[in-house]
Write a protein that holds these residues in place. Sequence first.
Motif, PDB file in Angstrom:
ATOM      1  N   ILE A  20       2.963 -37.717 -28.473  1.00 51.64           N
ATOM      2  CA  ILE A  20       1.560 -37.351 -28.653  1.00 51.64           C
ATOM      3  C   ILE A  20       1.167 -36.160 -27.774  1.00 51.64           C
ATOM      4  O   ILE A  20       0.277 -35.386 -28.123  1.00 51.64           O
ATOM      5  CB  ILE A  20       0.631 -38.560 -28.419  1.00 51.64           C
ATOM      6  CG1 ILE A  20      -0.746 -38.270 -29.000  1.00 51.64           C
ATOM      7  CG2 ILE A  20       0.583 -38.946 -26.950  1.00 51.64           C
ATOM      8  CD1 ILE A  20      -1.631 -39.493 -29.104  1.00 51.64           C
ATOM      9  N   GLU A  21       1.867 -35.977 -26.649  1.00 53.80           N
ATOM     10  CA  GLU A  21       1.577 -34.848 -25.770  1.00 53.80           C
ATOM     11  C   GLU A  21       2.192 -33.554 -26.297  1.00 53.80           C
ATOM     12  O   GLU A  21       1.882 -32.474 -25.800  1.00 53.80           O
ATOM     13  CB  GLU A  21       2.042 -35.143 -24.351  1.00 53.80           C
ATOM     14  CG  GLU A  21       1.232 -36.258 -23.716  1.00 53.80           C
ATOM     15  CD  GLU A  21       1.729 -36.667 -22.350  1.00 53.80           C
ATOM     16  OE1 GLU A  21       2.638 -36.004 -21.798  1.00 53.80           O
ATOM     17  OE2 GLU A  21       1.205 -37.664 -21.824  1.00 53.80           O
ATOM     18  N   THR A  37       2.562 -33.348 -30.077  1.00 54.81           N
ATOM     19  CA  THR A  37       1.971 -33.183 -31.408  1.00 54.81           C
ATOM     20  C   THR A  37       0.474 -32.877 -31.384  1.00 54.81           C
ATOM     21  O   THR A  37       0.006 -32.073 -32.192  1.00 54.81           O
ATOM     22  CB  THR A  37       2.240 -34.413 -32.291  1.00 54.81           C
ATOM     23  OG1 THR A  37       1.740 -35.585 -31.648  1.00 54.81           O
ATOM     24  CG2 THR A  37       3.739 -34.563 -32.565  1.00 54.81           C
ATOM     25  N   ASP A  38      -0.287 -33.488 -30.497  1.00 63.75           N
ATOM     26  CA  ASP A  38      -1.726 -33.196 -30.465  1.00 63.75           C
ATOM     27  C   ASP A  38      -2.002 -31.746 -30.050  1.00 63.75           C
ATOM     28  O   ASP A  38      -2.763 -31.046 -30.727  1.00 63.75           O
ATOM     29  CB  ASP A  38      -2.473 -34.172 -29.558  1.00 63.75           C
ATOM     30  CG  ASP A  38      -2.807 -35.485 -30.252  1.00 63.75           C
ATOM     31  OD1 ASP A  38      -2.196 -35.802 -31.294  1.00 63.75           O
ATOM     32  OD2 ASP A  38      -3.684 -36.215 -29.735  1.00 63.75           O
ATOM     33  N   GLN A  86      -0.915 -29.445 -32.917  1.00 63.74           N
ATOM     34  CA  GLN A  86      -1.884 -29.447 -34.013  1.00 63.74           C
ATOM     35  C   GLN A  86      -3.131 -28.642 -33.647  1.00 63.74           C
ATOM     36  O   GLN A  86      -3.683 -27.924 -34.478  1.00 63.74           O
ATOM     37  CB  GLN A  86      -2.269 -30.882 -34.400  1.00 63.74           C
ATOM     38  CG  GLN A  86      -3.081 -30.958 -35.678  1.00 63.74           C
ATOM     39  CD  GLN A  86      -2.301 -30.444 -36.879  1.00 63.74           C
ATOM     40  OE1 GLN A  86      -1.177 -30.869 -37.122  1.00 63.74           O
ATOM     41  NE2 GLN A  86      -2.882 -29.508 -37.624  1.00 63.74           N
ATOM     42  N   ALA A  87      -3.567 -28.737 -32.400  1.00 62.08           N
ATOM     43  CA  ALA A  87      -4.733 -27.971 -31.951  1.00 62.08           C
ATOM     44  C   ALA A  87      -4.464 -26.471 -32.038  1.00 62.08           C
ATOM     45  O   ALA A  87      -5.332 -25.699 -32.470  1.00 62.08           O
ATOM     46  CB  ALA A  87      -5.105 -28.367 -30.522  1.00 62.08           C
ATOM     47  N   PRO A 119      -2.410 -38.990 -21.852  1.00 60.95           N
ATOM     48  CA  PRO A 119      -2.742 -38.874 -23.277  1.00 60.95           C
ATOM     49  C   PRO A 119      -4.221 -39.104 -23.590  1.00 60.95           C
ATOM     50  O   PRO A 119      -4.754 -38.463 -24.507  1.00 60.95           O
ATOM     51  CB  PRO A 119      -1.861 -39.938 -23.938  1.00 60.95           C
ATOM     52  CG  PRO A 119      -0.655 -40.003 -23.059  1.00 60.95           C
ATOM     53  CD  PRO A 119      -1.215 -39.848 -21.659  1.00 60.95           C
ATOM     54  N   LEU A 138      -6.203 -35.872 -23.879  1.00 59.12           N
ATOM     55  CA  LEU A 138      -5.680 -34.812 -24.746  1.00 59.12           C
ATOM     56  C   LEU A 138      -6.760 -33.961 -25.407  1.00 59.12           C
ATOM     57  O   LEU A 138      -6.606 -32.739 -25.499  1.00 59.12           O
ATOM     58  CB  LEU A 138      -4.749 -35.388 -25.816  1.00 59.12           C
ATOM     59  CG  LEU A 138      -3.311 -35.571 -25.358  1.00 59.12           C
ATOM     60  CD1 LEU A 138      -2.549 -36.492 -26.298  1.00 59.12           C
ATOM     61  CD2 LEU A 138      -2.607 -34.228 -25.221  1.00 59.12           C
ATOM     62  N   LYS A 139      -7.828 -34.551 -25.865  1.00 57.33           N
ATOM     63  CA  LYS A 139      -8.879 -33.769 -26.531  1.00 57.33           C
ATOM     64  C   LYS A 139      -9.428 -32.701 -25.580  1.00 57.33           C
ATOM     65  O   LYS A 139      -9.510 -31.524 -25.913  1.00 57.33           O
ATOM     66  CB  LYS A 139      -9.997 -34.678 -27.036  1.00 57.33           C
ATOM     67  CG  LYS A 139     -11.067 -33.957 -27.839  1.00 57.33           C
ATOM     68  CD  LYS A 139     -12.107 -34.950 -28.369  1.00 57.33           C
ATOM     69  CE  LYS A 139     -13.148 -34.341 -29.258  1.00 57.33           C
ATOM     70  NZ  LYS A 139     -13.769 -33.125 -28.834  1.00 57.33           N
ATOM     71  N   CYS A 198      -6.692 -30.005 -24.771  1.00 54.52           N
ATOM     72  CA  CYS A 198      -6.489 -29.030 -25.850  1.00 54.52           C
ATOM     73  C   CYS A 198      -7.631 -28.023 -25.910  1.00 54.52           C
ATOM     74  O   CYS A 198      -7.401 -26.820 -26.050  1.00 54.52           O
ATOM     75  CB  CYS A 198      -6.319 -29.735 -27.195  1.00 54.52           C
ATOM     76  SG  CYS A 198      -4.800 -30.699 -27.329  1.00 54.52           S
TER      77      CYS A 198
END
Length: 180
Positions: free
Chosen positions: A15-16, A18-19, A22-23, A161, A164-165, A168
Amino acid sequence: MRIAFLTAPQGVEQIELTDPWQAVTDAGHEPVLVSTRPGHIQAFHHLDKADTFPVDDVVGEVPVESFDGLVLPGGVANPDFLRMEDKAVAFVQDFFEQGRPVAAICHAPWTLVEADVVRGRVLTSWPSLRKDIQNAGGTWIDEQVKVCDHGPNKLITSRRPDDLKAFCEAFLDVFTEEAA
């Protein structure tokens, strides 16, 4: 913008990777997976194997100048493997020497410690890295995201995680500002 994502062949927290990936994609930029070996990397969900991802470039074969920024995803094993690879450590050092922005989350600052680039900087990370960062001359704080502009480049760090928002958003803002 072209953004390098540096990972070891195994151990990155999925997730660290892929997120933030994606951003970067959603913002209209180009993420590039850089690793220490060609082929694929093995991601993990904590200690369990997750997906694999194709490597785009191999560290030592691609110049730092071809990127506008660097993202270092975490996972416990990923930065531990990276800090044992001289070419990976040199790649990180080159970003700092050239004044290019770097973002690191969770355990990723271990690679920054090995690259000797935390001295005089304020950063955050997974809490267990606090002493390592302090021993390397950095100041550790417990914040969701920290943007440090000490030195010729900006360093964006985050803890975990759950952050993350914010991570990013912060690194994309800084990378976009620095590229302008």
